[in-house]
Motif scaffolding. Structure first.
Motif, mmCIF file in Angstrom:
data_model
loop_
_atom_site.group_PDB
_atom_site.id
_atom_site.type_symbol
_atom_site.label_atom_id
_atom_site.label_comp_id
_atom_site.label_asym_id
_atom_site.label_seq_id
_atom_site.Cartn_x
_atom_site.Cartn_y
_atom_site.Cartn_z
ATOM 1 N N TYR A 20 -34.788 -71.781 -105.805
ATOM 2 C CA TYR A 20 -36.069 -71.999 -105.132
ATOM 3 C C TYR A 20 -36.638 -73.400 -105.370
ATOM 4 O O TYR A 20 -37.743 -73.693 -104.928
ATOM 5 N N ARG A 52 -32.002 -65.543 -99.848
ATOM 6 C CA ARG A 52 -33.066 -66.439 -99.375
ATOM 7 C C ARG A 52 -32.857 -66.808 -97.909
ATOM 8 O O ARG A 52 -33.799 -66.799 -97.114
ATOM 9 N N VAL A 55 -33.740 -63.801 -95.685
ATOM 10 C CA VAL A 55 -35.194 -63.616 -95.589
ATOM 11 C C VAL A 55 -35.796 -64.635 -94.628
ATOM 12 O O VAL A 55 -36.632 -64.294 -93.794
ATOM 13 N N LYS A 56 -35.342 -65.878 -94.717
ATOM 14 C CA LYS A 56 -35.840 -66.914 -93.798
ATOM 15 C C LYS A 56 -35.519 -66.552 -92.349
ATOM 16 O O LYS A 56 -36.366 -66.684 -91.468
ATOM 17 N N ARG A 57 -34.276 -66.098 -92.096
ATOM 18 C CA ARG A 57 -33.896 -65.695 -90.733
ATOM 19 C C ARG A 57 -34.763 -64.534 -90.255
ATOM 20 O O ARG A 57 -35.235 -64.526 -89.126
ATOM 21 N N ASP A 58 -34.975 -63.552 -91.130
ATOM 22 C CA ASP A 58 -35.760 -62.381 -90.762
ATOM 23 C C ASP A 58 -37.209 -62.765 -90.464
ATOM 24 O O ASP A 58 -37.786 -62.303 -89.489
ATOM 25 N N ARG A 59 -37.774 -63.619 -91.290
ATOM 26 C CA ARG A 59 -39.160 -64.059 -91.069
ATOM 27 C C ARG A 59 -39.274 -64.817 -89.753
ATOM 28 O O ARG A 59 -40.222 -64.640 -89.008
ATOM 29 N N LYS A 60 -38.291 -65.669 -89.475
ATOM 30 C CA LYS A 60 -38.304 -66.436 -88.228
ATOM 31 C C LYS A 60 -38.200 -65.480 -87.037
ATOM 32 O O LYS A 60 -38.929 -65.604 -86.062
ATOM 33 N N SER A 61 -37.299 -64.527 -87.135
ATOM 34 C CA SER A 61 -37.109 -63.545 -86.071
ATOM 35 C C SER A 61 -38.379 -62.726 -85.861
ATOM 36 O O SER A 61 -38.785 -62.473 -84.732
ATOM 37 N N THR A 62 -39.015 -62.317 -86.938
ATOM 38 C CA THR A 62 -40.244 -61.533 -86.853
ATOM 39 C C THR A 62 -41.348 -62.338 -86.171
ATOM 40 O O THR A 62 -42.064 -61.822 -85.319
ATOM 41 N N ARG A 63 -41.468 -63.608 -86.533
ATOM 42 C CA ARG A 63 -42.482 -64.458 -85.900
ATOM 43 C C ARG A 63 -42.201 -64.620 -84.404
ATOM 44 O O ARG A 63 -43.119 -64.574 -83.597
ATOM 45 N N SER A 66 -42.998 -61.263 -82.634
ATOM 46 C CA SER A 66 -44.421 -60.951 -82.589
ATOM 47 C C SER A 66 -45.163 -61.871 -81.637
ATOM 48 O O SER A 66 -46.228 -61.516 -81.135
#
Length: 71
Positions: A20, A52, A55-63, A66
């Motif tokens: 990190y 990590r 998680v970044k891919r998932d957060r980007k996909s979620t954004r 949405s």
């Protein structure tokens, strides 16, 4: 990958902070010197790095998903 798995001076405890980017320059340098000699740390750094990235891919996909929702 090295077969050595020694925790010289607690270096293995720094793996997550290393991934990190949370180590100060001295600890980062010490961990990077330790890393090539420790199979455990090599595996942990690779594993933490994959988690990590996922998680970044998932957060980007979620954004992205949405942003298409209308209420």
């Amino acid at each position: 990958m090295s077969e050595t798995t020694t925790n010289s001076g607690g270096a293995c405890e720094l793996a997550l902070d290393y991934v990190y980017g949370e180590l100060d320059e001295g600890k980062k340098r010490a961990f990077e010197e330790h890393l090539p000699t420790c199979a455990r740390c090599q595996q942990e750094v690779a594993s933490f790095g994959r988690v990590r990235a996922a998680v970044k891919r998932d957060r980007k996909s979620t954004r992205l998903n949405s942003s298409h929702i209308t209420i």
